[in-house]
Design a protein around this motif. Structure first.
Motif, mmCIF file in Angstrom:
data_model
loop_
_atom_site.group_PDB
_atom_site.id
_atom_site.type_symbol
_atom_site.label_atom_id
_atom_site.label_comp_id
_atom_site.label_asym_id
_atom_site.label_seq_id
_atom_site.Cartn_x
_atom_site.Cartn_y
_atom_site.Cartn_z
ATOM 1 N N HIS A 1 0.842 -1.197 0.000
ATOM 2 C CA HIS A 1 0.000 0.000 0.000
ATOM 3 C C HIS A 1 0.875 1.243 0.000
ATOM 4 O O HIS A 1 2.103 1.165 -0.096
ATOM 5 N N ALA A 2 0.229 2.404 0.143
ATOM 6 C CA ALA A 2 0.944 3.668 0.355
ATOM 7 C C ALA A 2 0.163 4.510 1.351
ATOM 8 O O ALA A 2 -1.070 4.458 1.403
ATOM 9 N N THR A 3 0.902 5.287 2.127
ATOM 10 C CA THR A 3 0.303 6.199 3.095
ATOM 11 C C THR A 3 1.215 7.418 3.189
ATOM 12 O O THR A 3 1.931 7.747 2.253
ATOM 13 N N ARG A 4 1.230 8.083 4.310
ATOM 14 C CA ARG A 4 1.985 9.326 4.418
ATOM 15 C C ARG A 4 3.450 9.111 4.822
ATOM 16 O O ARG A 4 4.209 10.074 4.918
ATOM 17 N N ARG A 5 3.858 7.873 5.048
ATOM 18 C CA ARG A 5 5.240 7.587 5.432
ATOM 19 C C ARG A 5 5.570 6.148 5.075
ATOM 20 O O ARG A 5 4.678 5.353 4.763
ATOM 21 N N ASP A 6 6.860 5.833 5.124
ATOM 22 C CA ASP A 6 7.302 4.456 4.895
ATOM 23 C C ASP A 6 7.150 3.696 6.216
ATOM 24 O O ASP A 6 7.842 3.995 7.197
ATOM 25 N N VAL A 7 6.260 2.711 6.249
ATOM 26 C CA VAL A 7 5.968 2.032 7.510
ATOM 27 C C VAL A 7 5.520 0.602 7.233
ATOM 28 O O VAL A 7 4.881 0.318 6.223
ATOM 29 N N LEU A 8 5.875 -0.294 8.128
ATOM 30 C CA LEU A 8 5.399 -1.672 8.108
ATOM 31 C C LEU A 8 4.393 -1.836 9.235
ATOM 32 O O LEU A 8 4.730 -1.638 10.409
ATOM 33 N N TYR A 9 3.158 -2.186 8.895
ATOM 34 C CA TYR A 9 2.149 -2.504 9.898
ATOM 35 C C TYR A 9 2.200 -4.015 10.120
ATOM 36 O O TYR A 9 1.875 -4.797 9.221
ATOM 37 N N THR A 10 2.604 -4.406 11.311
ATOM 38 C CA THR A 10 2.892 -5.800 11.614
ATOM 39 C C THR A 10 2.077 -6.279 12.799
ATOM 40 O O THR A 10 1.562 -5.468 13.573
ATOM 41 N N PRO A 11 1.982 -7.586 12.988
ATOM 42 C CA PRO A 11 1.445 -8.087 14.253
ATOM 43 C C PRO A 11 2.426 -7.784 15.382
ATOM 44 O O PRO A 11 3.626 -7.592 15.149
ATOM 45 N N PRO A 12 1.957 -7.737 16.620
ATOM 46 C CA PRO A 12 2.882 -7.609 17.748
ATOM 47 C C PRO A 12 3.823 -8.805 17.800
ATOM 48 O O PRO A 12 3.463 -9.918 17.399
ATOM 49 N N ASP A 13 5.042 -8.593 18.287
ATOM 50 C CA ASP A 13 6.004 -9.694 18.340
ATOM 51 C C ASP A 13 5.536 -10.829 19.241
ATOM 52 O O ASP A 13 5.898 -11.986 19.033
ATOM 53 N N ALA A 14 4.731 -10.483 20.243
ATOM 54 C CA ALA A 14 4.278 -11.513 21.180
ATOM 55 C C ALA A 14 3.098 -12.327 20.646
ATOM 56 O O ALA A 14 2.674 -13.291 21.295
ATOM 57 N N ALA A 15 2.575 -11.945 19.505
ATOM 58 C CA ALA A 15 1.437 -12.686 18.960
ATOM 59 C C ALA A 15 1.826 -14.137 18.706
ATOM 60 O O ALA A 15 2.922 -14.431 18.233
ATOM 61 N N GLU A 16 0.917 -15.038 19.018
ATOM 62 C CA GLU A 16 1.199 -16.471 18.881
ATOM 63 C C GLU A 16 0.954 -16.914 17.440
ATOM 64 O O GLU A 16 -0.058 -17.533 17.114
ATOM 65 N N LEU A 17 1.913 -16.568 16.592
ATOM 66 C CA LEU A 17 1.838 -16.884 15.172
ATOM 67 C C LEU A 17 3.030 -17.733 14.782
ATOM 68 O O LEU A 17 4.052 -17.731 15.460
ATOM 69 N N THR A 18 2.878 -18.441 13.687
ATOM 70 C CA THR A 18 3.974 -19.268 13.153
ATOM 71 C C THR A 18 4.229 -18.874 11.706
ATOM 72 O O THR A 18 3.313 -18.930 10.888
ATOM 73 N N PRO A 19 5.472 -18.413 11.406
ATOM 74 C CA PRO A 19 6.662 -18.361 12.258
ATOM 75 C C PRO A 19 6.568 -17.270 13.327
ATOM 76 O O PRO A 19 6.069 -16.188 13.061
ATOM 77 N N PHE A 20 7.085 -17.581 14.507
ATOM 78 C CA PHE A 20 7.003 -16.678 15.645
ATOM 79 C C PHE A 20 7.930 -15.485 15.434
ATOM 80 O O PHE A 20 9.056 -15.631 14.969
ATOM 81 N N ALA A 21 7.431 -14.272 15.774
ATOM 82 C CA ALA A 21 8.208 -13.033 15.702
ATOM 83 C C ALA A 21 8.830 -12.818 14.317
ATOM 84 O O ALA A 21 9.935 -12.301 14.190
ATOM 85 N N PHE A 22 8.086 -13.216 13.281
ATOM 86 C CA PHE A 22 8.602 -13.018 11.923
ATOM 87 C C PHE A 22 8.964 -11.559 11.677
ATOM 88 O O PHE A 22 10.023 -11.244 11.127
ATOM 89 N N SER A 23 8.058 -10.647 12.031
ATOM 90 C CA SER A 23 8.269 -9.239 11.714
ATOM 91 C C SER A 23 9.531 -8.704 12.368
ATOM 92 O O SER A 23 10.322 -7.981 11.745
ATOM 93 N N GLU A 24 9.723 -9.041 13.631
ATOM 94 C CA GLU A 24 10.912 -8.576 14.348
ATOM 95 C C GLU A 24 12.176 -9.081 13.652
ATOM 96 O O GLU A 24 13.134 -8.308 13.431
ATOM 97 N N ASP A 25 12.195 -10.337 13.269
ATOM 98 C CA ASP A 25 13.386 -10.906 12.636
ATOM 99 C C ASP A 25 13.595 -10.336 11.233
ATOM 100 O O ASP A 25 14.729 -10.035 10.834
#
Length: 396
Positions: A298-322
């Motif tokens: 997408h595009a908005t007013r700045r360069d940004v990644l909207y991610t799940p929180p790192d603590a979210a119980e997703l697999t792969p875990f903490a993908f966004s942080e890594d």
């Protein structure tokens, strides 16, 4: 439901009345036609151009009333038009925003496919940002102006075909828009059955052209000449670059022709565009490919990644942080490549939230700034793609 042309006319009447401007009765066919005749003309008859009320205010001066396709909409005031001149000279176009504010710095196509932003001194914006006046020197012939680069449906289809040809991807129509335009997906099969599924989306919101530009560079960096097949072959890839063809064609700010923001229809799937995407994803899952990751550009007013929180119980875990750590390592600057917005938006039917809630796998919205320099968009996209390949290739 009120017919769309009538709804747009009613909105225009309310907007013009609120602004103290001419009423629809005074915007006669003759006045509209007057914009399209004479030594200097303004037209809006090409793919991506909206049909705004136009009034000639001088020999080479025009006024456009910029209103959205539907009320209560994200403020993304899109515009695109051509100026035609018999000889070189100065032209002026006033943009009137009765209920919204000027957002996009106008861009001009200086040669086929090459766009630059108009100089700041060529655009006068009122203090309340509800009026903007463009003053520019134009050459004989046609000059195209847009809120962002204009990328027609035909140009988008040509890009998909060329990209598929040079990368060996498969193209197929997965459905149709409300107005019957094809929705096309690109796919790259994994080397073995049951490989994890990665989904890449784009084009949900028509004016967000920086997201289109970023997605193209990202895909070229992933699958182009520098591709790493040994990593890519371990995943099943499904790519839907242009999900809202009707919105693009009609010059919409946000919605499809069903009056809905497609990125608020993930889960309900009431629109044929999102329903087609969901069916294509489900077909891959039925074939044994477990959902692993979704990226939505997408595009908005700045360069940004909207991610799940790192603590979210997703697999792969903490993908966004890594992934972000690898991006920053590759970026190598004291200034971050992207800002980060780590939120889950529980209950909001966006693509990333639906994906995480449904499959317990990470979804990330990749956003580029409206005015981000295009060379920076290229560098960001290439960096993010290389970081993703590095992430996927590591033994985790």
């Amino acid at each position: 439901m009120t017919p769309k042309p009538l709804l747009r006319l009613l909105m225009l009447g309310a907007a013009l009345t609120a602004a103290g401007c001419a009423t629809p009765d005074t915007l006669s066919d003759a006045q509209r036609a007057s914009c399209e005749t004479g030594a200097v003309r303004l037209t809006q008859d090409f793919s991506t151009a909206p049909d705004y009320a136009c009034e000639r205010t001088g020999d080479a001066a025009f006024e456009l009333v910029v209103i959205p396709e539907d009320p209560d909409i994200n403020p993304s005031p899109w515009y695109a038009f051509d100026l035609h001149a018999e000889r070189a000279g100065e032209a002026q176009v006033a943009l009137e925003y009765p209920q919204y504010r000027h957002r996009y710095q106008p861009r001009i196509e200086i040669e086929d496919g090459h766009w630059v932003a108009l100089p700041e001194d060529a655009v006068m914006v009122s203090e309340d940002r509800q009026h903007a006046t463009l003053t520019l020197d134009i050459a004989p012939g046609a000059t195209r102006i847009g809120a962002q680069e204009v990328i027609s449906l035909e140009a988008r289809a040509m890009w998909r075909a060329a990209f598929a040809d040079r990368t060996g991807m498969t193209r197929r129509v997965i459905g149709e828009s409300r107005q019957g335009r094809p929705i096309e997906a690109l796919s790259r099969p994994a080397a073995s059955p049951g490989a994890p599924l990665i989904i890449i989306l784009g084009g949900q919101h028509p004016p967000e052209v920086p997201g289109v530009l970023g997605l193209r560079v990202f895909l070229d960096a992933l699958f182009g000449a520098e591709a790493n097949p040994s990593v890519l072959d371990g995943y099943q890839w499904l790519i839907i670059p242009d999900l809202n063809p009707d919105g693009v064609e009609n010059g919409h700010w946000r919605h499809n022709t069903g009056g809905l923001d497609l990125n608020r229809d993930w889960g309900p799937f009431t629109q044929p565009e999102t329903a087609a995407a969901f069916a294509a994803i489900q077909a891959q899952i039925t074939d044994g490919h477990a959902p692993y990751l979704l990226l939505d550009f997408h595009a908005t007013r700045r360069d940004v990644l909207y991610t799940p929180p790192d603590a979210a119980e997703l697999t792969p875990f903490a993908f966004s942080e890594d992934w972000i750590a690898l991006i920053e390592e590759e970026w190598g600057s004291e200034t971050p490549a992207f800002d980060r917005g780590p939120s889950h938006n529980v209950g909001m039917p966006t693509s990333k939230t639906w994906f995480a809630d449904t499959y317990a796998a990470p979804g990330v919205t990749v956003e580029y700034g409206d005015d981000t320099d295009r060379d920076r968009i290229t560098a960001l996209s290439q960096t993010a793609a290389r970081a993703l390949v590095q992430y996927l290739g590591e033994d985790r």
